[in-house]
Design an enzyme around this catalytic site. Structure first.
Site, PDB file in Angstrom:
ATOM      1  N   ASN A  90       0.937  -1.453  -0.079  1.00 53.35           N
ATOM      2  CA  ASN A  90      -0.117   0.378   0.150  1.00 53.35           C
ATOM      3  C   ASN A  90       0.704   1.513   0.078  1.00 53.35           C
ATOM      4  OD1 ASN A  90      -2.416   1.634   0.673  1.00 53.35           O
ATOM      5  ND2 ASN A  90      -1.584   1.968   2.672  1.00 53.35           N
ATOM      6  N   ILE A  93       3.920   6.664  -2.982  1.00 55.85           N
ATOM      7  CA  ILE A  93       4.215   8.982  -3.202  1.00 55.85           C
ATOM      8  C   ILE A  93       3.285   9.331  -3.937  1.00 55.85           C
ATOM      9  CG2 ILE A  93       5.783   8.726  -1.143  1.00 55.85           C
ATOM     10  CD1 ILE A  93       7.935   9.368  -3.531  1.00 55.85           C
ATOM     11  N   PHE A 150      -3.162  13.545 -16.535  1.00 59.07           N
ATOM     12  CA  PHE A 150      -2.651  14.561 -16.375  1.00 59.07           C
ATOM     13  C   PHE A 150      -1.408  15.092 -15.328  1.00 59.07           C
ATOM     14  CE2 PHE A 150      -1.806  19.188 -16.310  1.00 59.07           C
ATOM     15  CZ  PHE A 150      -1.675  19.554 -18.191  1.00 59.07           C
ATOM     16  N   TYR A 155       3.793   8.571 -11.503  1.00 60.68           N
ATOM     17  CA  TYR A 155       2.441   7.818 -10.853  1.00 60.68           C
ATOM     18  C   TYR A 155       1.822   7.033 -11.859  1.00 60.68           C
ATOM     19  CZ  TYR A 155      -0.881   7.442  -7.133  1.00 60.68           C
ATOM     20  OH  TYR A 155      -1.475   7.102  -6.113  1.00 60.68           O
TER      21      TYR A 155
END
Ligand code: CAA
Length: 248
Positions: A90, A93, A150, A155
């Protein structure tokens, strides 16, 4: 029967703490993995708050971006509690930036923390799970790994990569009682989304058909389901929990 052991990385955070509480309610011995840049006080405060609410959550320190630290973390848990039955990857960042401005460290930090860590931690527990003939590995990805976002090339890449990892490893361990699954949360009301500028955040909220951000408990419920012994036929899949924001 002794309690099954569940390790939740990033266990003291917004979604992580809800997962810890849910798994404790489900009867597991729960261990919250934390790093916090080496600031142990934050985790100790979390543990005290949990105890006040009647939860006995253990702590395990480890930097999930470092192989040796992951190994030491898992070895410590094995020594104190036994082998890990349920791993919830889990910890993660964000370092949002459009690609044209993204710095190398913004890319590296997110890939290391959100994706490479999943390899390290899973690698540290998988052989014990195979030897025990039982295990549950649950990877917390993101709606933005499914649809892209965007300002989140780093990530989105890490979170999408997590699901490729899930599908590959699920095949390798399926015959030994170990399942591997991904959950893709939408926008959950935690400090992570409060870092998104208010105007953008409000625009995102308007695009969620159920009309609200998710609650950490919305994700903990899915973890509970996938962690259950009876969920043994569910593996290599992705469960989206995003309030209808992205349907595919
Ligand atoms: N689509 C298309 N164009 C967009 C846009 C969008 N969604 N948003 C902004 N733009 C345009 C702007 O109008 C502007 O255009 P001009 O240059 O023509 O004026 C341009 O893009 C701005 O580009 P910049 O590189 O200057 O971007 P910025 O520095 O102003 O902002 C950002 C970039 C900080 C990443 C900001 O867009 C942002 O915060 N976005 C939200 C990212 C996000 O959703 N993060 C989620 C965090 S929570 C999480 O990740 C948990 C989870 O799993 C869901």
């Amino acid at each position: 029967m002794t309690k099954r052991i569940a390790l939740v990385t990033g266990g003291t955070g917004g979604i992580g703490s809800a997962i810890c509480k849910q798994l404790a309610d489900d009867g597991y011995q729960v261990i919250a993995g934390y790093y916090s840049g080496g600031k142990h006080e934050k985790a100790q405060k979390f543990q005290e708050e949990m105890a006040e609410q009647g939860y006995n959550i253990a702590l395990a320190f480890g930097n999930i971006t470092e192989w040796d630290s992951c190994e030491a973390c898992v070895e410590g848990i094995k020594r104190d509690f036994g082998t890990i039955d349920i791993l919830v990857n889990n910890g993660g960042i964000t370092r949002d930036s459009t690609l044209r401005k993204m710095k190398q460290d913004q890319w590296d930090d997110v890939i290391n923390t959100d994706l490479t860590s999943v390899f390290y931690m899973t690698r540290m527990v998988v052989n014990d799970m195979l030897a025990n003939g039982y295990g549950r590995i649950i990877n917390i990805s993101s709606v933005n790994g499914e649809k892209g976002q965007f300002g989140q090339a780093n990530y989105s890449a890490a979170k999408a990569g997590m699901h490729g990892f899930t599908k590959a490893v699920a095949q390798e361990v399926a015959s030994k009682g170990v399942t591997v699954n991904t959950i893709s949360p939408g926008y959950i009301a935690t400090s992570m989304i409060m870092e998104v500028p208010e105007e953008i955040r409000e625009g995102i909220r308007k695009g969620i058909p159920v009309g609200r951000f998710g609650k950490p408990e919305d994700i903990a419920r899915v973890v509970s389901f996938l962690a259950h012994e009876d969920a043994g036929f569910i593996t290599g899949t992705n469960v989206s929990a995003n309030g209808g924001q992205y349907m595919h």
